[in-house]
Write a protein that holds these residues in place. Structure first.
Motif, PDB file in Angstrom:
ATOM      1  N   GLY A  22      81.025  74.720  68.893  1.00  0.00           N
ATOM      2  CA  GLY A  22      81.427  73.373  68.501  1.00  0.00           C
ATOM      3  C   GLY A  22      81.389  73.165  66.999  1.00  0.00           C
ATOM      4  O   GLY A  22      82.289  72.545  66.419  1.00  0.00           O
ATOM      5  N   PHE A  23      80.352  73.701  66.334  1.00  0.00           N
ATOM      6  CA  PHE A  23      80.275  73.602  64.876  1.00  0.00           C
ATOM      7  C   PHE A  23      81.443  74.337  64.221  1.00  0.00           C
ATOM      8  O   PHE A  23      82.011  73.868  63.237  1.00  0.00           O
ATOM      9  CB  PHE A  23      78.952  74.170  64.351  1.00  0.00           C
ATOM     10  CG  PHE A  23      77.823  73.198  64.396  1.00  0.00           C
ATOM     11  CD1 PHE A  23      77.783  72.107  63.545  1.00  0.00           C
ATOM     12  CD2 PHE A  23      76.777  73.370  65.288  1.00  0.00           C
ATOM     13  CE1 PHE A  23      76.734  71.202  63.584  1.00  0.00           C
ATOM     14  CE2 PHE A  23      75.727  72.477  65.338  1.00  0.00           C
ATOM     15  CZ  PHE A  23      75.704  71.388  64.490  1.00  0.00           C
ATOM     16  N   CYS A  24      81.788  75.490  64.758  1.00  0.00           N
ATOM     17  CA  CYS A  24      82.924  76.242  64.216  1.00  0.00           C
ATOM     18  C   CYS A  24      84.221  75.462  64.387  1.00  0.00           C
ATOM     19  O   CYS A  24      85.033  75.380  63.456  1.00  0.00           O
ATOM     20  CB  CYS A  24      83.024  77.603  64.896  1.00  0.00           C
ATOM     21  SG  CYS A  24      81.670  78.716  64.477  1.00  0.00           S
ATOM     22  N   GLY A  27      84.209  72.514  62.008  1.00  0.00           N
ATOM     23  CA  GLY A  27      84.381  72.964  60.631  1.00  0.00           C
ATOM     24  C   GLY A  27      85.823  73.314  60.313  1.00  0.00           C
ATOM     25  O   GLY A  27      86.350  72.941  59.260  1.00  0.00           O
ATOM     26  N   VAL A  28      86.472  74.025  61.224  1.00  0.00           N
ATOM     27  CA  VAL A  28      87.873  74.396  61.001  1.00  0.00           C
ATOM     28  C   VAL A  28      88.750  73.153  60.903  1.00  0.00           C
ATOM     29  O   VAL A  28      89.587  73.024  59.998  1.00  0.00           O
ATOM     30  CB  VAL A  28      88.373  75.334  62.125  1.00  0.00           C
ATOM     31  CG1 VAL A  28      89.891  75.471  62.100  1.00  0.00           C
ATOM     32  CG2 VAL A  28      87.711  76.696  62.009  1.00  0.00           C
ATOM     33  N   PHE A  29      88.559  72.217  61.822  1.00  0.00           N
ATOM     34  CA  PHE A  29      89.397  71.025  61.806  1.00  0.00           C
ATOM     35  C   PHE A  29      89.044  70.072  60.670  1.00  0.00           C
ATOM     36  O   PHE A  29      89.890  69.297  60.226  1.00  0.00           O
ATOM     37  CB  PHE A  29      89.362  70.311  63.159  1.00  0.00           C
ATOM     38  CG  PHE A  29      90.202  71.005  64.195  1.00  0.00           C
ATOM     39  CD1 PHE A  29      91.584  71.000  64.098  1.00  0.00           C
ATOM     40  CD2 PHE A  29      89.620  71.676  65.258  1.00  0.00           C
ATOM     41  CE1 PHE A  29      92.370  71.635  65.036  1.00  0.00           C
ATOM     42  CE2 PHE A  29      90.389  72.318  66.202  1.00  0.00           C
ATOM     43  CZ  PHE A  29      91.781  72.306  66.104  1.00  0.00           C
ATOM     44  N   PHE A  38      88.361  67.573  64.774  1.00  0.00           N
ATOM     45  CA  PHE A  38      86.964  67.492  64.335  1.00  0.00           C
ATOM     46  C   PHE A  38      86.108  66.832  65.402  1.00  0.00           C
ATOM     47  O   PHE A  38      85.039  67.328  65.755  1.00  0.00           O
ATOM     48  CB  PHE A  38      86.873  66.707  63.021  1.00  0.00           C
ATOM     49  CG  PHE A  38      85.470  66.336  62.654  1.00  0.00           C
ATOM     50  CD1 PHE A  38      84.622  67.279  62.101  1.00  0.00           C
ATOM     51  CD2 PHE A  38      84.986  65.051  62.876  1.00  0.00           C
ATOM     52  CE1 PHE A  38      83.313  66.941  61.769  1.00  0.00           C
ATOM     53  CE2 PHE A  38      83.691  64.713  62.548  1.00  0.00           C
ATOM     54  CZ  PHE A  38      82.846  65.656  61.990  1.00  0.00           C
ATOM     55  N   TRP A  39      86.571  65.702  65.944  1.00  0.00           N
ATOM     56  CA  TRP A  39      85.791  64.989  66.953  1.00  0.00           C
ATOM     57  C   TRP A  39      85.718  65.765  68.263  1.00  0.00           C
ATOM     58  O   TRP A  39      84.726  65.673  68.990  1.00  0.00           O
ATOM     59  CB  TRP A  39      86.322  63.573  67.160  1.00  0.00           C
ATOM     60  CG  TRP A  39      85.989  62.722  65.983  1.00  0.00           C
ATOM     61  CD1 TRP A  39      86.842  62.230  65.048  1.00  0.00           C
ATOM     62  CD2 TRP A  39      84.678  62.299  65.583  1.00  0.00           C
ATOM     63  NE1 TRP A  39      86.149  61.528  64.085  1.00  0.00           N
ATOM     64  CE2 TRP A  39      84.819  61.545  64.392  1.00  0.00           C
ATOM     65  CE3 TRP A  39      83.404  62.486  66.097  1.00  0.00           C
ATOM     66  CZ2 TRP A  39      83.728  60.994  63.727  1.00  0.00           C
ATOM     67  CZ3 TRP A  39      82.321  61.931  65.425  1.00  0.00           C
ATOM     68  CH2 TRP A  39      82.490  61.198  64.258  1.00  0.00           C
ATOM     69  N   VAL A  44      82.099  69.165  71.676  1.00  0.00           N
ATOM     70  CA  VAL A  44      81.607  70.454  72.169  1.00  0.00           C
ATOM     71  C   VAL A  44      80.139  70.639  71.783  1.00  0.00           C
ATOM     72  O   VAL A  44      79.343  71.178  72.561  1.00  0.00           O
ATOM     73  CB  VAL A  44      82.488  71.615  71.646  1.00  0.00           C
ATOM     74  CG1 VAL A  44      81.893  72.968  72.017  1.00  0.00           C
ATOM     75  CG2 VAL A  44      83.905  71.495  72.186  1.00  0.00           C
ATOM     76  N   ILE A  45      79.759  70.178  70.593  1.00  0.00           N
ATOM     77  CA  ILE A  45      78.354  70.256  70.173  1.00  0.00           C
ATOM     78  C   ILE A  45      77.475  69.455  71.137  1.00  0.00           C
ATOM     79  O   ILE A  45      76.435  69.941  71.600  1.00  0.00           O
ATOM     80  CB  ILE A  45      78.182  69.730  68.734  1.00  0.00           C
ATOM     81  CG1 ILE A  45      78.906  70.646  67.754  1.00  0.00           C
ATOM     82  CG2 ILE A  45      76.704  69.610  68.366  1.00  0.00           C
ATOM     83  CD1 ILE A  45      79.033  70.076  66.354  1.00  0.00           C
TER      84      ILE A  45
END
Length: 84
Positions: A22-24, A27-29, A38-39, A44-45
Motif C-alpha cells: 500500500g505504501f508503494c 508513493g507511486v501515485f 494515492f487514496w 490498501v495500507i
C-alpha cells in the motif's frame, strides 16, 4: 528485543507486507499526482492493518503474555542487573 519472537508471526508478516504494498502504491501515485490512486494506496495500507488484526484474532498472532510471565521476566531482569 533480539531474544524475543516479537513480530515473527504469520499475522504480523502478512499485515506488514500488505501495508508495504500500500505504501508503494500510494508513493507511486503521489509522485504521479493522481489523488484517487494515492487514496487507493492508503486504503490498501488500512486493509493490511485489518487483515493482520483479523489473523491475530484467528490465533495466528503472538499470544498475550500472562501476569505471571511478566512478573517472572521483571524479576529475572532485576536480578541480572543487580549481579552486573
Amino acid at each position: 528485543m533480539a531474544g524475543s519472537a516479537h513480530g515473527h508471526t504469520p499475522a504480523a508478516w502478512t499485515g506488514v507486507i500488505i501495508s508495504f504494498i500500500g505504501f508503494c502504491i500510494a508513493g507511486v501515485f503521489m509522485v504521479a499526482a493522481n489523488a484517487p490512486g494515492f487514496w487507493a494506496g492508503v486504503g490498501v495500507i488500512v486493509l493490511g492493518g485489518i487483515v493482520g488484526g483479523a489473523m491475530k484474532a484467528a490465533g495466528l498472532g503472538m499470544p498475550k503474555e500472562s501476569a505471571e510471565v511478566a512478573a517472572a521476566r521483571e524479576a529475572a531482569t532485576t536480578t541480572a542487573r543487580a549481579r552486573a
